[in-house]
Design a protein around this motif. Sequence first.
Motif, PDB file in Angstrom:
ATOM      1  N   ALA A 150      39.029 -56.037 -30.325  1.00  0.00           N
ATOM      2  CA  ALA A 150      38.353 -55.398 -31.455  1.00  0.00           C
ATOM      3  C   ALA A 150      39.333 -55.118 -32.592  1.00  0.00           C
ATOM      4  O   ALA A 150      38.990 -55.250 -33.776  1.00  0.00           O
ATOM      5  N   GLY A 151      40.563 -54.737 -32.247  1.00  0.00           N
ATOM      6  CA  GLY A 151      41.557 -54.477 -33.278  1.00  0.00           C
ATOM      7  C   GLY A 151      41.889 -55.719 -34.081  1.00  0.00           C
ATOM      8  O   GLY A 151      42.055 -55.659 -35.313  1.00  0.00           O
ATOM      9  N   LEU A 152      41.990 -56.872 -33.417  1.00  0.00           N
ATOM     10  CA  LEU A 152      42.264 -58.114 -34.137  1.00  0.00           C
ATOM     11  C   LEU A 152      41.093 -58.494 -35.033  1.00  0.00           C
ATOM     12  O   LEU A 152      41.293 -58.947 -36.167  1.00  0.00           O
ATOM     13  N   ALA A 168      50.343 -68.983 -35.940  1.00  0.00           N
ATOM     14  CA  ALA A 168      49.068 -68.260 -35.934  1.00  0.00           C
ATOM     15  C   ALA A 168      48.886 -67.480 -34.641  1.00  0.00           C
ATOM     16  O   ALA A 168      48.425 -66.328 -34.655  1.00  0.00           O
ATOM     17  N   THR A 169      49.254 -68.094 -33.511  1.00  0.00           N
ATOM     18  CA  THR A 169      49.094 -67.433 -32.222  1.00  0.00           C
ATOM     19  C   THR A 169      50.002 -66.219 -32.099  1.00  0.00           C
ATOM     20  O   THR A 169      49.572 -65.123 -31.698  1.00  0.00           O
ATOM     21  N   ILE A 170      51.280 -66.387 -32.447  1.00  0.00           N
ATOM     22  CA  ILE A 170      52.231 -65.284 -32.281  1.00  0.00           C
ATOM     23  C   ILE A 170      51.903 -64.134 -33.230  1.00  0.00           C
ATOM     24  O   ILE A 170      51.826 -62.966 -32.824  1.00  0.00           O
ATOM     25  N   LEU A 171      51.668 -64.455 -34.497  1.00  0.00           N
ATOM     26  CA  LEU A 171      51.351 -63.391 -35.455  1.00  0.00           C
ATOM     27  C   LEU A 171      50.029 -62.707 -35.108  1.00  0.00           C
ATOM     28  O   LEU A 171      49.908 -61.484 -35.200  1.00  0.00           O
ATOM     29  N   GLY A 172      49.046 -63.491 -34.699  1.00  0.00           N
ATOM     30  CA  GLY A 172      47.764 -62.904 -34.334  1.00  0.00           C
ATOM     31  C   GLY A 172      47.856 -62.018 -33.115  1.00  0.00           C
ATOM     32  O   GLY A 172      47.245 -60.938 -33.058  1.00  0.00           O
ATOM     33  N   PHE A 173      48.620 -62.440 -32.100  1.00  0.00           N
ATOM     34  CA  PHE A 173      48.735 -61.642 -30.883  1.00  0.00           C
ATOM     35  C   PHE A 173      49.512 -60.357 -31.154  1.00  0.00           C
ATOM     36  O   PHE A 173      49.154 -59.287 -30.650  1.00  0.00           O
ATOM     37  N   VAL A 174      50.554 -60.449 -31.956  1.00  0.00           N
ATOM     38  CA  VAL A 174      51.290 -59.222 -32.318  1.00  0.00           C
ATOM     39  C   VAL A 174      50.383 -58.288 -33.118  1.00  0.00           C
ATOM     40  O   VAL A 174      50.406 -57.066 -32.929  1.00  0.00           O
ATOM     41  N   ALA A 175      49.561 -58.859 -34.007  1.00  0.00           N
ATOM     42  CA  ALA A 175      48.621 -58.029 -34.766  1.00  0.00           C
ATOM     43  C   ALA A 175      47.639 -57.328 -33.835  1.00  0.00           C
ATOM     44  O   ALA A 175      47.315 -56.150 -34.035  1.00  0.00           O
ATOM     45  N   ALA A 176      47.180 -58.037 -32.802  1.00  0.00           N
ATOM     46  CA  ALA A 176      46.273 -57.409 -31.843  1.00  0.00           C
ATOM     47  C   ALA A 176      46.957 -56.272 -31.099  1.00  0.00           C
ATOM     48  O   ALA A 176      46.331 -55.239 -30.807  1.00  0.00           O
ATOM     49  N   LEU A 177      48.236 -56.437 -30.802  1.00  0.00           N
ATOM     50  CA  LEU A 177      48.962 -55.390 -30.078  1.00  0.00           C
ATOM     51  C   LEU A 177      49.173 -54.141 -30.924  1.00  0.00           C
ATOM     52  O   LEU A 177      49.105 -53.014 -30.411  1.00  0.00           O
ATOM     53  N   VAL A 178      49.430 -54.306 -32.218  1.00  0.00           N
ATOM     54  CA  VAL A 178      49.751 -53.142 -33.052  1.00  0.00           C
ATOM     55  C   VAL A 178      48.512 -52.555 -33.718  1.00  0.00           C
ATOM     56  O   VAL A 178      48.568 -51.428 -34.217  1.00  0.00           O
TER      57      VAL A 178
END
Length: 928
Positions: free
Chosen positions: A203-205, A569-579
């Motif tokens: 949901a955060g992403l 895209a994968t790395i930035l998106g996954f980090v965005a989901a984490l934060v």
Amino acid sequence: MALRCFSPIRGLTRIWPGHPFPTRLRASGSLAVLRRIVSARPSSGPVPGAVRRLWRNVVIATLTCVAATSASVALRVHAVSTGPVVALATREAQVTAQITLTDDPKVRRHRGGRFTQDRIVIPATLTLLQTPATRLAVNTPVIVFAQGSEWTRLLPSQRLEVTARLAQATPGDLISAVLLVRGPPHVLTSPSWIQAAAGTLRAGLRTAADILPADQRGLLPGLVVGDVSRMDRQLTADLTEAGLSHLNAVSGANLAIVASAVLAVSRLAGLPLALRAVLAAVAMIAFAVVARPSPSVLRALLMGLTAAVALGTGRTKDGVAALSASILLLILFDPELAHSYGFALSVSATAGILLLAPRWRARFTGPDPAETPADAALHDDSDHERPVSTRAGDARRHSDPAPRGAVASDPACGGGVASAAVLGGAGVCGSACGGGVASTAVFRGSMASDPAWCCAVSNSATRGAVTFDSAVCGAVASDSVLRSAATLDTAFDGVATSDDVLASAASPSAPIRSPSRRHLRLPRWAAEAVAVSAAAQVAVTPVLVLMSGQLTLVAIPANLLAGPAVAPATILGFVAALVAPFWPQAAQWLVIPAGYAVGWIIMVAQWAVGVPLATLPWPGGLPGLGLLLIAVAVAIPVLRHRAWRTVALTMAGVALVVVLVVRPVAKPWPPPNWLMVVCDVGQGDGIVLAAGPGRGIVVDTGPDPVVMDRCLRRLDVRDVPLLLLTHPHADHVDGLPGVLKNRHVGAVIVSPQRVAPQESSRIATILARYRIPEWTPPSGSRWQLGPSEVTILAPDPSQGKAGGQGEGSLINNASVVAHVRWRAGSALLSGDIETEAQDELLRRLAPRADVLKVPHHGSRRLDPAFFASVGARAALISVGADNDYGHPAPSTIALLQRLGARVYRTDQSGDLAVIEQDGRLAVVARGP
């Protein structure tokens, strides 16, 4: 079943008790010995005995695998096809049930007809069943069908109580029943903490991606965590046709990228090898939970965990063995995968990368000037002879501290190659690589991968090439999504050197062939990218033919272009989901560059679908597979002979020129001076009237927004000053989003007779969201746009409703009827009016036209006097092939022909264009 079981054979023969293979044969792989058998070259020493033992173990392993998987499938089938739940489903009993959700709710969009809401589909486990007569505790899988927005907020692991009707499961599905739920669910428990955390990250992403354009905010969550709830249907279709459909769902490539990033960070932190392996395994498990364990993710996860164990313990790694073990375990514990196309694509792509890509990569790079004779043996062109290498020479190659193409190699690496294959990144070979080839997808040097890591990733899907990402030390993970292809980077361990068994086992004096011709040599990173893409595409092509009956020719170049954007895209998106749960603003900063990456992927997909011959029609099913095998059997000997190859390539080049150059010049589309085009939208109506350069008046939008958008793209219509929706049936209005996509729409005309209030309200809601005015002009209203003059003829509110046989006829007879006039003639666009409305229009106006768009797809409910009064010379019927309605009726076709009209049908001729030719109207067909 035997075909399913054959892939794990190598893994079984490696661990079979008392396995007699020499250590060298085990390290390089039994597949090399199989190739020795096929090539039938003379040999000496222990190889013939090893071959006999290999065949014995192959037979034993195959029989064991068949028996084990057959028993697993039989037990599962028995469990879901017997018992009280199946008996109640046969009687379609009404029950009160308690279920535990096992996946996220999937939304099936409203498609018109009797269903007026989106439907929700959820896999679940039925745990408690209550009828008026009994109460049963069970534990069996079911599929839940429901309606209502409250279902979309639920998460896996939640327990619910529902009131439902049981229905029989579809044959072939390993479930006991279908649960047709009525009303909202009663939530009994909250989701487990891990599923709640995963839901929060997803949901955060989604929230962070709200700042991106519509296409990007739909694709980014799909690419990173498999959340396709906001994916645009047009974009999904473009990705599928371009061979990039794996990118709108989580694949093994995503898992490998995340694991590689964790390894890189832990290596920079100076953590010991065992701890790095543990962190990588934890990261992969966590990612699989967040992204949901689809079959391809499960396969990649098992292979990755196998490689992590090998990394942490310093054991020898082998990609084929890891793949074999993963396939066998997954089929044993989840037999439903045995008939999953997605799983078959995933496995095929991975096998292709392991078995084909190393040799193809060597062919593309050509022999290295400093390589040993054993190296050159990999590149021989089967034309000349030279001395063979010795085992010492072979050993020198494997101990070379800097093999060709390596970016960096640790002397303790045992000759393993670390290759940063994408965009000039940097790879570092770790001390435990053990002779494997380490490669990771990096961009601009910003990421390094632990070279001992053993998780190559490849991705494949339902229509096109396959996606591949980094592989290190040989274990390969592959993914599929119903149709296709994607990122690229490779590593090959045992398989990459398995050909050397033949060279090193042969007599030192035995001659082998040596190249004398110069080959086109590619840089190693380019050779790896092309070889992996091509190998995976070749491997999945037979499965794709069985699935979809077509070949996606543009998939490999599309994946080569889109691949570099997947990792960032994968790395930035996954980090965005984490934060995102802790710092939403930072998450938005991260998704902005991720949006640029997915924007590039979208641009590539849109380019690819516009390429001529992007997809090649091919027979589907077993006949298509047989034809493909024949084509391959003919192509291989032709391409192996230089003269034949030259002739074949020349003929292919001529055919390509004819298709790409001559045919568009001789038969361009759209034809010059086009005035109206009836789009081939299937069973429905979608018409475009010329309104000037880049502009068009659209009359109805068909049932599919993807098809309608592509028709408008072909006509280069970027602006729609006027959109006319004749009546609110799904086959005329459900393609509305395709017209609205990236186009300006001035105003929309709808029928003044609101005979379908729910459908009319739905359309009004969509138009209000886009701030498009909705008009209900009276009969006689007129617009002049470009060469087209449009006049509204019906319905006339003063005349009341035309009536009809049932609700469907009432809606059809409320259709807006328009008369279009051009300098060279006119056309009557009659919507779906039936006998009653035709009779009323005849009595009131008796319109005449040169071209008649036949009402209601050629239905038999017509007024012959109306058709005769129109006096059309051409009758255009927009209809879907093999539709269930019997349209067009033979009696309607016969009547039109008796009246002297020439009949054109979209199901037989594709798009139909009305053009001006020599001062008169003519009809040109695009072709199916």
